[in-house]
Each structure stands twice: as C-alpha cells, then as structure tokens.
Design an enzyme around this catalytic site. Sequence first.
Site, short mmCIF file in Angstrom:
data_model
loop_
_atom_site.label_atom_id
_atom_site.label_comp_id
_atom_site.label_asym_id
_atom_site.label_seq_id
_atom_site.Cartn_x
_atom_site.Cartn_y
_atom_site.Cartn_z
N SER A 208 0.81 -1.21 0.00
CA SER A 208 0.00 0.00 0.00
C SER A 208 0.85 1.27 0.00
O SER A 208 1.71 1.41 -0.85
CB SER A 208 -0.96 -0.07 1.19
N LYS A 212 4.13 2.00 -2.40
CA LYS A 212 4.54 3.19 -3.18
C LYS A 212 6.00 3.47 -2.82
O LYS A 212 6.84 3.76 -3.66
CB LYS A 212 3.69 4.41 -2.80
N TRP A 299 -9.95 0.61 -5.19
CA TRP A 299 -9.35 1.90 -4.83
C TRP A 299 -7.92 2.04 -5.37
O TRP A 299 -7.48 3.11 -5.74
CB TRP A 299 -9.36 2.01 -3.29
N HIS A 344 -7.75 -5.56 -0.07
CA HIS A 344 -6.49 -4.82 0.04
C HIS A 344 -5.73 -5.34 1.27
O HIS A 344 -6.16 -5.14 2.40
CB HIS A 344 -6.88 -3.36 0.24
C1 GCU Z 1 -5.39 4.79 1.79
C2 GCU Z 1 -4.79 5.59 0.66
C3 GCU Z 1 -3.95 4.73 -0.28
C4 GCU Z 1 -2.95 3.91 0.52
C5 GCU Z 1 -3.66 3.16 1.62
C6 GCU Z 1 -2.73 2.41 2.57
O1 GCU Z 1 -6.38 3.94 1.28
O2 GCU Z 1 -5.83 6.25 -0.03
O3 GCU Z 1 -3.25 5.53 -1.21
O4 GCU Z 1 -2.24 3.06 -0.33
O5 GCU Z 1 -4.38 4.06 2.43
O6 GCU Z 1 -1.58 2.73 2.70
O7 GCU Z 1 -3.24 1.48 3.22
#
Ligand code: GCU
Length: 362
Positions: A208, A212, A299, A344
Amino acid sequence: MKPWLLLFTTSLMSAETVSDPAKWSPEARVKTLEVFQQEVYGIDPSAKFKSEWKLDRESEIMDGKVQRREYVLTLGGTLRARALAYLPAGKKNAPAFLGLNFRGNHTLEEDGWITKTNDQERGKAASRWPVKMITDAGFALVTVHCADFDPDKDDGFKNGVHALFPQERDGTSWGTIAGWAWGLGRVRDQLQTVSEIDAEKVVVIGHSRLGKTALWAGASNEKFAMAISNNSGCGGAALSKRKHGETVARINKVFPHWFAGNFRKYDDKEETLPVDQHQLIACIAPRPVYVASASLDDWADPEGEFLALKLAAPAFGETLGEMPKAGGSVGTKKIRYHIREGQHDINAWDWERYLKAAKELL
Ligand code: GCU
C-alpha cells in the site's frame, strides 16, 4: 485506443525520459528519475550525515533455526530507527527482504521479546509477515517501523528525516514517501556489515503506501536488487492518467505530506503530468520487479497496476500477456504480476509467490 493510453503517446514524447520504455537507457532512467523527484516525490537532501549501526539485542527462535536481532540505526547523531531482523541460523550471505511496517516492529509477533514502541497490539500484523515461511525459504527479513523515519502525519515536516535536514521548503522538497524510501536505503547500506546477509541481494518490499515507497526506493536506488509493490495504487504502480479509484487530487488532499508540493499541480489535471507510473517501474530495469493487486481493491486500480507493468515491460526487454483473472499470475522472467482474490492486504498467498520469484531471480 483508450483515451488515457493516447495520452502516454502524445504528452510523453520527450526523448530524454523513459517516455518509451522500449528506448530505455541509463541516461533516460536518470532523466526520468529527475522528473519524478521534481514533480512527484520530491528531492532527497544531499547534505552529509553520520550513520551508525549497532546490534542491540539478539535471541534464537524456532528451535534455534532463526536468529532474531534488533539493531539501532542512528542517523546524524539524533534520528534513531530500530530494525528487527530475522536471519536463517548458520547461513552466511542469505538474500533478504527489507520493508517498512505500518505500526511498529512488535506488531510482527505476539512474543513480548520485541521492543514495544507504542500502544499497538503485539502481533497485530503477524499475517502480513510470515516469518517462518520466509526464513524456511532461506531468506532473511529486515523491517523498521515507518514512523522511525517519518511519522505518517501532516505535521509540517518538522520531525523524522525532515528534522535531520532542515531546509526552506518549496514545490520540489521531499515528502514522507521519499523520506521513507531514503530511510530504507540507509538500512540497506548497513546490511553490508551483517555477514549473514548478502547486501547485493536485498529485495525492497512494501504494501500500500509502503508499496509506493518500495517502488520509489527500488527505482531511485540501484542498490536494491529487486522491488515488490503490493497493492500500491495511486502514486505507486497504478497509472495516474486512468483516474480510476484514488485520484491525484484525492491523495494530495487526504495525505498532503506524502508527495512533493508540485504533485498538486496535477490535481484533476492528470493528463498534464509529464510522467506516469509505468515510467517509474521502467526505472527499476534491468533489475526485476513484481507488482501485485487484490481483486477487491478497486481503490488501488488493479487494472491500472497491471497496465503500468505491461507498458514498462519493453524496458526489461519483455512483453507481458493479458491481465490474469483473480487468483492468477503472469510473467516468468524479470517482471511478474499477480492478482490475489480478496481485499487490500498482504498475506501468505502473496509471500509464497514473492519468495518463489526472488529465488528464481536473484
Ligand atoms: C489509503 C490511501 C492509499 C494507501 C492506503 C494504505 O487507502 O488512499 O493511497 O495506499 O491508504 O496505505 O493502506
């Protein structure tokens, strides 16, 4: 041709960047990274700093099969990060996975041995870190709580790595994701001093927001042997110009500290971005990369994650077939993709595939 695909071929014609991954070159990679620094993640500081790495504690677990250690990394004399390491006992030069965790090292296991740094429940994140599976496969695992490098808060860039390098901020100053990625690089550097680990075989991994981070770390730091992005979504593996799921405007609004200020120029104007995330993936070439999605994670735009890898494929001298159905994988060489059925998350199903790929590719 889909309109967003057309945007890649029109707005990215600049010959100096990896606009066309088929024309990948070391120079194009550097130019591309410069654009990502300026416009997306921000620029790392260049000031010198001192780095110290000390073994703090050690214990044997799993009937002596695994050495568990805590190291303290001190940067610039003031910033302290605690690394939790699991090493297959008796093995020299093991390949390793290195990744940040969301809520503290003590969330990896219920065992009270691990230093507890906050109120989060012990063992809460155990399903995300199958330590036995990883070490049984002959890999070491090293993790640090992301907040040790920068708290995940919009707090004016006053602490963590930002306090270490005070600066007048502008649109190109680094955000938290770049700070986290930089911290991972400093841990990787210190792994050179750990004889049980082969520092040339360190895979950077993250889920997540930390996915990134793993992609940015892998793209910008060639010392990482491989990068794995798990459900990284917007600002990670997903193509921004598709505007599917989380958008640039939304991520900048909710998480204003993650990126460089310049990234806000593209709020609701993704089509004007000079780069998109397939080019970031291309910057990992020729080192291997693994991108993974989850079927119910709209998402993070699973299709956008897959397509970014597919568009990046020529930089690795490869082509990728069709997007697999939920539960499927694609890629047999340096670029790999899978889509797990479900939410997720990152779990043993994902790790089984990461371990297999790392075994084949390192
Ligand atoms: C939120 C956010 C995402 C991210 C995620 C996470 O959903 O919008 O961009 O990847 O948190 O880190 O769990």
